[in-house]
Write an enzyme that holds these catalytic residues in place. Sequence first.
Site, PDB file in Angstrom:
ATOM      1  N   PHE A   1       0.844  -1.187   0.000  1.00  0.00           N
ATOM      2  CA  PHE A   1       0.000   0.000   0.000  1.00  0.00           C
ATOM      3  C   PHE A   1       0.883   1.242   0.000  1.00  0.00           C
ATOM      4  CE2 PHE A   1      -2.860  -3.246   1.077  1.00  0.00           C
ATOM      5  CZ  PHE A   1      -4.152  -2.789   0.867  1.00  0.00           C
ATOM      6  N   ALA A   2       0.652   2.120  -0.978  1.00  0.00           N
ATOM      7  CA  ALA A   2       1.402   3.375  -1.079  1.00  0.00           C
ATOM      8  C   ALA A   2       0.372   4.504  -1.174  1.00  0.00           C
ATOM      9  CB  ALA A   2       2.315   3.359  -2.295  1.00  0.00           C
TER      10      ALA A   2
ATOM     11  N   GLY B   1      -1.182   8.303  -0.010  1.00  0.00           N
ATOM     12  CA  GLY B   1      -0.778   9.630   0.423  1.00  0.00           C
ATOM     13  C   GLY B   1       0.696   9.882   0.140  1.00  0.00           C
TER      14      GLY B   1
ATOM     15  N   ASP C   1       4.796  -3.772   4.123  1.00  0.00           N
ATOM     16  CA  ASP C   1       4.731  -2.327   4.272  1.00  0.00           C
ATOM     17  C   ASP C   1       5.645  -1.711   3.225  1.00  0.00           C
ATOM     18  OD1 ASP C   1       3.006  -2.506   6.385  1.00  0.00           O
ATOM     19  OD2 ASP C   1       4.479  -1.976   7.930  1.00  0.00           O
TER      20      ASP C   1
ATOM     21  N   HIS D   1       9.328  -9.779  15.147  1.00  0.00           N
ATOM     22  CA  HIS D   1       9.579  -8.343  15.208  1.00  0.00           C
ATOM     23  C   HIS D   1      11.001  -8.101  15.696  1.00  0.00           C
ATOM     24  CE1 HIS D   1       9.074  -4.099  15.968  1.00  0.00           C
ATOM     25  NE2 HIS D   1       7.802  -4.142  15.596  1.00  0.00           N
TER      26      HIS D   1
ATOM     27  N   THR E   1       3.989  -6.240  23.403  1.00  0.00           N
ATOM     28  CA  THR E   1       2.890  -5.269  23.432  1.00  0.00           C
ATOM     29  C   THR E   1       1.630  -5.827  22.771  1.00  0.00           C
ATOM     30  OG1 THR E   1       3.807  -4.223  21.439  1.00  0.00           O
ATOM     31  CG2 THR E   1       4.374  -3.245  23.563  1.00  0.00           C
TER      32      THR E   1
ATOM     33  N   GLU F   1      -1.854  -4.977  13.461  1.00  0.00           N
ATOM     34  CA  GLU F   1      -0.792  -5.835  13.991  1.00  0.00           C
ATOM     35  C   GLU F   1      -1.255  -6.589  15.234  1.00  0.00           C
ATOM     36  OE1 GLU F   1       3.613  -5.005  13.710  1.00  0.00           O
ATOM     37  OE2 GLU F   1       3.233  -4.434  15.799  1.00  0.00           O
TER      38      GLU F   1
ATOM     39  N   ASP G   1      16.106  -3.216  11.601  1.00  0.00           N
ATOM     40  CA  ASP G   1      16.259  -1.769  11.793  1.00  0.00           C
ATOM     41  C   ASP G   1      17.653  -1.505  12.348  1.00  0.00           C
ATOM     42  OD1 ASP G   1      16.003   0.928  12.198  1.00  0.00           O
ATOM     43  OD2 ASP G   1      14.476   0.796  13.762  1.00  0.00           O
TER      44      ASP G   1
ATOM     45  N   TYR H   1       7.386  10.054  10.252  1.00  0.00           N
ATOM     46  CA  TYR H   1       5.982   9.992  10.606  1.00  0.00           C
ATOM     47  C   TYR H   1       5.360  11.374  10.846  1.00  0.00           C
ATOM     48  CZ  TYR H   1       6.662   4.955  11.291  1.00  0.00           C
ATOM     49  OH  TYR H   1       6.934   3.630  11.112  1.00  0.00           O
TER      50      TYR H   1
END
Length: 337
Positions: free
Chosen positions: A106-107, A109, A197, A219, A231, A287, A310, A331
């Site tokens: 999904f791309a 905006g 993503d 993750h 979480t 998620e 990351d 963000y």
Amino acid sequence: MGYVQKTKGVLKCLLCFPILLCVLYFTSPSLRLLIGLIPMGTCPLQPGQMVSLDNTVDVSLDLWSRRDVLTCTSWKAPVIWEGMFDPNLYDEVHKKRGTSVAITVFAVGRYLDAYLKAFLNSSEHHFMQGFPVTYYIFTDVPEKVPTIKLAPQRSLKVIAVERYSRWQDISMMRMKTIADTIESDIRHHCTHVFCFDVDQVFTGRFGSEALGDSVALLHAYYYNLPKNIFTYDRNPKSKAYMETGDFYYHAAIFGGLWKNVKALTEACYQGIMEDKQNNVEALWHDESHLNKYFWLHKPSRILSPEYCWDTAIGYRSEIRVVRLLWATKHYDTLRSP
């Protein structure tokens, strides 16, 4: 009454403690470095025992070539790390089987301008090389999708979608869009589906060893943390509510056979809509629902954090190859109205 109030106070402290640790973990490089020293544990199977097989080539997996990491789960699903598999053997078997793969991304905006071109170009260099691949690009501005030089047997389809006012709704509603597209198109052309993503860049082989009936991703920030730090959604009113689980899975990547991805996305969408009817929103949106699904329906294959890393985490000796890298996040501008 005093006893009840004290008990409530203690419970609140206990509930806040994992949250505080998570905040410190994400903001403190020194704490992440120390946590990196925590051992993951090892495969509970004994030498000579095999994992449950997604396909015959899984017999070749060497679970004990990586004694520094967890290479299988309690339900005998493999956890894929560098050094466990022969990439040429996997490619050979899957090509004989006629494996073909759909990528959904999904791309929407500002994400299209910021990330899509790098995602597609890097995928052409590293994702499922030599296999038929179809990109399904979901966007609210189809005319802005960049032109990419595609390798033979690879194609790209652009599908217009609505842009929601909140990024959380975009994230959650993708589940329905993926399920609908699998039913209307993907299942007629591809054997497997991977959902990504867009704010990621391929940096190494992401190949057929990752293919399975049902595929989840560990993750990168949680793979070696104790479970009480995960979480999960702790709100009993949410359909994503979990008291405990096996691992914490990252929704940046999930996949599998098309029928299994369709079942997953339909279940997550149903949970999201039931929450909406009850004025509830899961802690980490889709998620959280994905983690609940994989708790109830165990994945048959798990990808190690090599498959989505990351660099902000810092050095980890067990990460020998980085196959997909988090792109720099903006963000504050990307998620603003």
